[in-house]
Design a protein around this motif. Structure first.
Motif, PDB file in Angstrom:
ATOM      1  N   GLY A  63       0.820  -1.206   0.000  1.00 43.75           N
ATOM      2  CA  GLY A  63       0.000   0.000   0.000  1.00 43.75           C
ATOM      3  C   GLY A  63       0.852   1.253   0.000  1.00 43.75           C
ATOM      4  N   LEU A  64       0.284   2.348  -0.480  1.00 42.45           N
ATOM      5  CA  LEU A  64       0.930   3.658  -0.433  1.00 42.45           C
ATOM      6  C   LEU A  64       0.085   4.547   0.463  1.00 42.45           C
ATOM      7  CD1 LEU A  64       3.310   5.311  -1.510  1.00 42.45           C
ATOM      8  CD2 LEU A  64       1.806   6.129  -3.338  1.00 42.45           C
ATOM      9  N   LYS A  65       0.687   5.049   1.532  1.00 46.72           N
ATOM     10  CA  LYS A  65      -0.064   5.771   2.554  1.00 46.72           C
ATOM     11  C   LYS A  65       0.329   7.243   2.599  1.00 46.72           C
ATOM     12  CE  LYS A  65      -1.133   5.622   7.511  1.00 46.72           C
ATOM     13  NZ  LYS A  65      -0.938   4.871   8.781  1.00 46.72           N
ATOM     14  N   ASP A  66      -0.683   8.099   2.690  1.00 50.14           N
ATOM     15  CA  ASP A  66      -0.467   9.517   2.959  1.00 50.14           C
ATOM     16  C   ASP A  66      -0.461   9.667   4.476  1.00 50.14           C
ATOM     17  OD1 ASP A  66      -0.911  12.296   3.565  1.00 50.14           O
ATOM     18  OD2 ASP A  66      -1.556  12.594   1.490  1.00 50.14           O
ATOM     19  N   ILE A  67       0.712   9.926   5.068  1.00 47.95           N
ATOM     20  CA  ILE A  67       0.825   9.928   6.525  1.00 47.95           C
ATOM     21  C   ILE A  67       0.153  11.136   7.167  1.00 47.95           C
ATOM     22  CG2 ILE A  67       2.917   8.540   6.538  1.00 47.95           C
ATOM     23  CD1 ILE A  67       4.566  11.038   6.812  1.00 47.95           C
ATOM     24  N   LEU A  68      -0.120  12.177   6.402  1.00 43.72           N
ATOM     25  CA  LEU A  68      -0.824  13.337   6.949  1.00 43.72           C
ATOM     26  C   LEU A  68      -2.333  13.097   6.981  1.00 43.72           C
ATOM     27  CD1 LEU A  68       1.088  16.349   5.354  1.00 43.72           C
ATOM     28  CD2 LEU A  68       1.370  15.360   7.630  1.00 43.72           C
ATOM     29  N   LYS A  69      -2.848  12.516   5.915  1.00 43.25           N
ATOM     30  CA  LYS A  69      -4.280  12.260   5.836  1.00 43.25           C
ATOM     31  C   LYS A  69      -4.666  10.912   6.436  1.00 43.25           C
ATOM     32  CE  LYS A  69      -4.803  15.013   1.611  1.00 43.25           C
ATOM     33  NZ  LYS A  69      -5.221  14.988   0.176  1.00 43.25           N
ATOM     34  N   ASP A  70      -3.669  10.078   6.704  1.00 49.13           N
ATOM     35  CA  ASP A  70      -3.883   8.743   7.265  1.00 49.13           C
ATOM     36  C   ASP A  70      -4.804   7.907   6.383  1.00 49.13           C
ATOM     37  OD1 ASP A  70      -3.466   6.693   9.070  1.00 49.13           O
ATOM     38  OD2 ASP A  70      -5.166   7.256  10.345  1.00 49.13           O
ATOM     39  N   VAL A  71      -4.549   7.929   5.076  1.00 45.39           N
ATOM     40  CA  VAL A  71      -5.298   7.107   4.123  1.00 45.39           C
ATOM     41  C   VAL A  71      -4.285   6.375   3.238  1.00 45.39           C
ATOM     42  CG1 VAL A  71      -7.328   8.572   4.098  1.00 45.39           C
ATOM     43  CG2 VAL A  71      -5.462   9.030   2.485  1.00 45.39           C
ATOM     44  N   HIS A  72      -4.710   5.244   2.696  1.00 44.78           N
ATOM     45  CA  HIS A  72      -3.803   4.506   1.833  1.00 44.78           C
ATOM     46  C   HIS A  72      -4.556   3.913   0.654  1.00 44.78           C
ATOM     47  CE1 HIS A  72      -5.380   1.107   4.273  1.00 44.78           C
ATOM     48  NE2 HIS A  72      -5.268   0.454   3.128  1.00 44.78           N
ATOM     49  N   ILE A  73      -3.797   3.545  -0.384  1.00 39.44           N
ATOM     50  CA  ILE A  73      -4.323   2.847  -1.541  1.00 39.44           C
ATOM     51  C   ILE A  73      -3.473   1.601  -1.767  1.00 39.44           C
ATOM     52  CG2 ILE A  73      -5.191   4.932  -2.659  1.00 39.44           C
ATOM     53  CD1 ILE A  73      -2.690   4.783  -4.507  1.00 39.44           C
TER      54      ILE A  73
END
Length: 446
Positions: A45-55
């Motif tokens: 997965g690739l996670k946006d650590i600021l938004k706490d979401v991943h794909i």
């Protein structure tokens, strides 16, 4: 692979993204009765650590794609290789300025070598120049070699997908390609890193039989939720992941003189846990014999059910009737079991130090210094049965290393091995325990 897919995979231009492991449950097929077969797989997965979401990222194809050598492997195998790769990818993101790369296609074999060397130096808390590294994480030589193997296949996969223009194709085709005896090929590492020095493992695999009754009694008093599990490990050789997968109904069937015959298989007990070790994973599905010593197994089983009698209404909430449950009625997770075991270790050693003689104190100090975990149960069980038989096939059967049907001739012989183990435990129980266990002392420690 189209150009847009390539671009999606190889861009590293955001300090706020990190690669991560994502466990995913898939409908893998159907049984004859029409019920769905579920399989857990490991995705990248690739996670946006600021938004706490991943794909789920396209690089997942490396592990789950049709050409992947790990597509049909068990979850734990996939998880290991995904973890190895995301360490490398996050290293590239964090250090891209130092490494002078903007995308995955910029990497070279030397960068892979530098990453593996970085892991070795990290083991000693040393930074490679001003490279960003994680601190206080110990990685041994075997782990670095394992990551090196995964990384080699990753480079080959990237090259086959035309994403490594700066890596010589002939080098990958010729460098250390080997053939298995079965005709298949494999690659040795294409990297030449600095490796951690070899260390002598201080790992204890055998618990002194003399102290087993005491360990069980202290567990009843201090860590009762796992006492039955402890018995299954010590007298059946079960791994902790197998213990937490057992159903309540499995104890209805016994063989010989009350021995338990358990059906060990992977079950989806805790789909609510996002972590990768919550539910436990069975290494080998099998029918496993658990030896009945005196009537301890029956007693501990009844005592275990009595422990949860007041929360029987919650037990129905636990998926598929898990035998080991937590205070909320859900199946006990493997980390929770290990938590109780760690507490038991401390309580046991403290008791020997406070109430034991000089020999007991030596044992306690040894067990405090040496590394031992739940797997000591399987090691102890193996040692006990090995002492009672010189038949390798019988040992393999008792450990669950061979198919039950192919080992049926040895089933009758387990009575002899069990009787000898029971006699030894009986002598220990009668001679040792009364001299050490003082009920008044134990009550005071509650």
């Amino acid at each position: 692979m189209n150009e847009s897919h390539k671009a999606e995979i190889i861009e590293f231009n955001n300090d706020n993204i990190r690669f991560t492991l994502v466990p995913v449950w898939l409908d893998w097929g159907r049984k004859r009765d029409g019920s769905i077969i579920e399989k857990q797989v490991a995705a990248i997965g690739l996670k946006d650590i600021l938004k706490d979401v991943h794909i789920i990222h396209g690089l997942t194809s490396f592990v789950l794609g049709e050409d992947s050598r790990w597509r049909t492997k068990k979850y734990n195998t996939q998880r290991k290789h995904v973890h190895n790769i995301i360490q490398f990818l996050n290293y590239l993101i964090k250090n891209r300025r130092k490494l002078k790369i903007n995308k995955l296609s910029d990497i070279t074999i030397q960068i892979g070598t530098d990453f593996l060397s970085h892991l070795s130096f990290r083991n000693h808390g040393v930074a490679i120049e001003d490279t960003i590294i994680e601190k206080d994480i110990t990685i041994d030589r075997a782990t670095v070699l394992s990551i090196s193997k995964t990384l080699t296949y990753f480079y080959i996969w990237l090259k086959n997908n035309e994403m490594l223009p700066y890596v010589d194709e002939e080098l990958l085709q010729e460098f250390k390609r080997k053939n298995h005896h079965n005709g298949e090929h494999y690659y040795e590492s294409i990297f030449d890193p600095i490796l951690p020095s070899k260390k002598i493992k201080k790992l204890e695999h055998f618990f002194p039989i003399k102290y087993l009754p005491l360990l069980l009694e202290i567990s009843i008093l201090k860590t009762n939720p796992i006492t039955l599990g402890l018995y299954l490990q010590m007298f059946g050789g079960l791994r902790v992941s197998e213990v937490v997968n057992i159903k309540r109904t499995q104890f209805s069937r016994t063989v010989n003189k009350g021995d338990f015959l358990l059906n060990i298989e992977s079950r989806n007990m805790r789909t609510d846990l996002k972590g990768s070790t919550g539910g436990g994973y069975v290494k080998k599905q099998r029918r496993q014999l658990v030896i009945q010593i005196k009537d301890w197994g029956d007693i501990l089983y009844r005592q275990h059910l009595e422990l949860y009698k007041e929360s029987n209404n919650l037990l129905n909430y636990s998926p598929k009737g898990a035998l080991f449950v937590n205070s909320h009625g859900r199946a006990l997770s493997e980390p929770s079991y290990r938590y109780y075991f760690k507490k038991l270790k401390q309580e046991f050693c403290d008791f020997l130090i406070q109430y034991g003689d000089s020999e007991d104190k030596i044992v306690a100090n040894h067990l405090r210094i040496i590394d031992w975990s739940t797997h000591i149960g399987r090691g102890t069980f193996t040692n006990m049965i090995t002492e009672q038989t010189d038949n390798i096939a019988e040992v393999a059967f008792l450990r669950g290393d061979s198919n039950l049907m192919s080992c049926l001739p040895y089933l009758a012989k387990t009575t002899r091995a069990r009787d000898r183990i029971e006699k030894r435990i009986s002598e220990t129980h009668e001679d040792f325990v009364p001299n050490l266990i003082n009920k008044h002392a134990l009550q005071r420690r509650k």
